[in-house]
Scaffold this active site. Structure first.
Site, PDB file in Angstrom:
ATOM      1  CD  GLU A 171      -3.296   1.263  -2.455  1.00 40.39           C
ATOM      2  OE1 GLU A 171      -3.887   0.205  -2.173  1.00 40.39           O
ATOM      3  OE2 GLU A 171      -3.791   2.386  -2.230  1.00 40.39           O
ATOM      4  CG  ASP A 189     -10.881   3.563  -3.084  1.00 44.38           C
ATOM      5  OD1 ASP A 189     -10.018   2.749  -3.479  1.00 44.38           O
ATOM      6  OD2 ASP A 189     -11.470   3.441  -1.986  1.00 44.38           O
ATOM      7  CG  HIS A 214      -2.090   0.827   1.177  1.00 47.33           C
ATOM      8  ND1 HIS A 214      -2.025   2.184   0.974  1.00 47.33           N
ATOM      9  CD2 HIS A 214      -3.405   0.524   1.304  1.00 47.33           C
ATOM     10  CE1 HIS A 214      -3.254   2.676   0.985  1.00 47.33           C
ATOM     11  NE2 HIS A 214      -4.105   1.694   1.175  1.00 47.33           N
TER      12      HIS A 214
HETATM   13  C1  BG6 Z   1      -7.081   1.748  -0.303  1.00 47.65           C
HETATM   14  C2  BG6 Z   1      -8.514   1.328  -0.485  1.00 47.65           C
HETATM   15  O1  BG6 Z   1      -6.224   0.753  -0.765  1.00 47.65           O
HETATM   16  O2  BG6 Z   1      -6.839   1.977   1.079  1.00 47.65           O
HETATM   17  C3  BG6 Z   1      -9.424   2.415   0.062  1.00 47.65           C
HETATM   18  O3  BG6 Z   1      -8.789   1.096  -1.858  1.00 47.65           O
HETATM   19  C4  BG6 Z   1      -9.079   2.716   1.502  1.00 47.65           C
HETATM   20  O4  BG6 Z   1     -10.768   2.022  -0.067  1.00 47.65           O
HETATM   21  C5  BG6 Z   1      -7.594   3.044   1.600  1.00 47.65           C
HETATM   22  O5  BG6 Z   1      -9.856   3.797   1.953  1.00 47.65           O
HETATM   23  C6  BG6 Z   1      -7.108   3.321   3.025  1.00 47.65           C
HETATM   24  O6  BG6 Z   1      -7.452   2.291   3.880  1.00 47.65           O
HETATM   25  P1  BG6 Z   1      -7.139   2.373   5.411  1.00 47.65           P
HETATM   26  O7  BG6 Z   1      -7.717   1.149   6.048  1.00 47.65           O
HETATM   27  O8  BG6 Z   1      -5.642   2.423   5.558  1.00 47.65           O
HETATM   28  O9  BG6 Z   1      -7.779   3.657   5.912  1.00 47.65           O
END
Ligand code: BG6
Length: 278
Positions: A253, A194, A149
């Site tokens: 990502e 997203d 991520h």
């Molecule tokens: C992304 C998702 O990878 O991560 C989103 O596609 C999400 O939907 C984002 O909001 C952040 O996620 P988190 O759990 O770290 O707030």
């Protein structure tokens, strides 16, 4: 679990370093000639419990909301082992290996034995990631999602172009999960974004990252690419993210999330990524 005692630094010299927080094996800094490449929110919480908002959280075994555990799985909220401390290779590059395996905690959500290794190599202008997932069971097959991520630091996300997405189908989470096909040669961001792009090519380039440079992403065994920026309203809803920080980040990502990896007993899965400052 104080943050200060939980970081591992790979130091290649010339102010080129990579810092990994053992909480989630989250890469929290990657500096190339002293220039930071990753975004970490000023509001990020380092309490050894919450996922770290920024850097490169490790998503496994679930991408997105999860019935049996937290969003994006448990790998980003457990403490990883330092399997091999940073070591200089003959090339001058620096390598470190991290790992986790099943525990009482992971089995409370996902009742499988597993072993996950995460090898990082810091080169002059590159960061290499090699991931191995092993199923040591004699009879149980399991399936999982895996995703890096990555939060890239950018001066102004509106000026970034992302290549390699033309013609790909994507699930648009900002439009109730509707599936579209990307018609643009390069993707730009000017609103809440997203998107889960499917069957993407091995390479993407992001323009106008820090210092006006380009970032190359190369990925292997990661068929999907998620592009995320919360923009104004969503940013306000995220407690560990500053209201005014959205222009300074873009998440691109590499993942295996649109379909799960199915891992038979006694087998292993490998995936890797290379980030390169161009
Ligand atoms: C992304 C998702 O990878 O991560 C989103 O596609 C999400 O939907 C984002 O909001 C952040 O996620 P988190 O759990 O770290 O707030």
């Amino acid at each position: 679990m104080a943050a200060a005692t939980s970081v591992v630094v790979l130091d290649r010299g010339n102010n080129t370093t990579c810092t990994i927080n053992l909480h989630g094996a989250t890469v929290v800094s990657w500096r190339v000639n002293n220039q930071e490449q990753l975004f970490v929110s000023k509001q990020a919480i380092f309490d050894g419990k919450k996922p770290i908002r920024g850097g490169i959280p490790f998503v496994f075994p679930q991408f997105g909301p999860w019935t049996f555990g937290p969003q994006h799985g448990f790998a980003r909220i457990v403490r990883w082992n330092l399997e091999k401390a940073p070591e200089r290779l003959p090339s001058g590059d620096v390598e470190a290996i991290f790992s986790i395996m099943d525990s009482e905690f992971t089995r409370s959500m996902w009742n499988y034995p597993f072993r996950l290794t995460y090898r990082l190599i810091l080169r002059e202008k590159e960061l290499h990631f090699n991931i191995g997932v092993y199923n040591p069971s004699k009879d149980l097959t399991f399936s999982f999602n895996l995703l890096l991520h990555t939060y890239f630091k950018v001066p102004d996300v509106r000026r970034c172009q992302i290549t390699g997405l033309h013609g790909c189908t994507f699930i648009d989470k900002s439009r109730d999960g509707t599936v579209f096909q990307e018609g643009r040669d390069v993707v730009t961001i000017s609103e809440w974004t997203d998107r889960l792009y499917q069957n993407t090519p091995q390479e993407h380039i992001i323009t106008n990252v820090v210092s006006g440079r380009k970032m190359r992403i190369q990925k292997y065994n990661f068929p999907d690419t998620v592009v995320w920026n919360p923009w104004i309203e969503k940013a306000k809803e995220i407690s560990d993210f500053g209201d005014d920080e959205f222009p300074n980040m873009v998440c691109v990502e590499s993942g295996h999330v649109s379909s799960p990896v199915i891992l038979l007993p006694g087998t292993a899965f490998e995936a890797s990524q290379i980030l390169q400052v161009m």
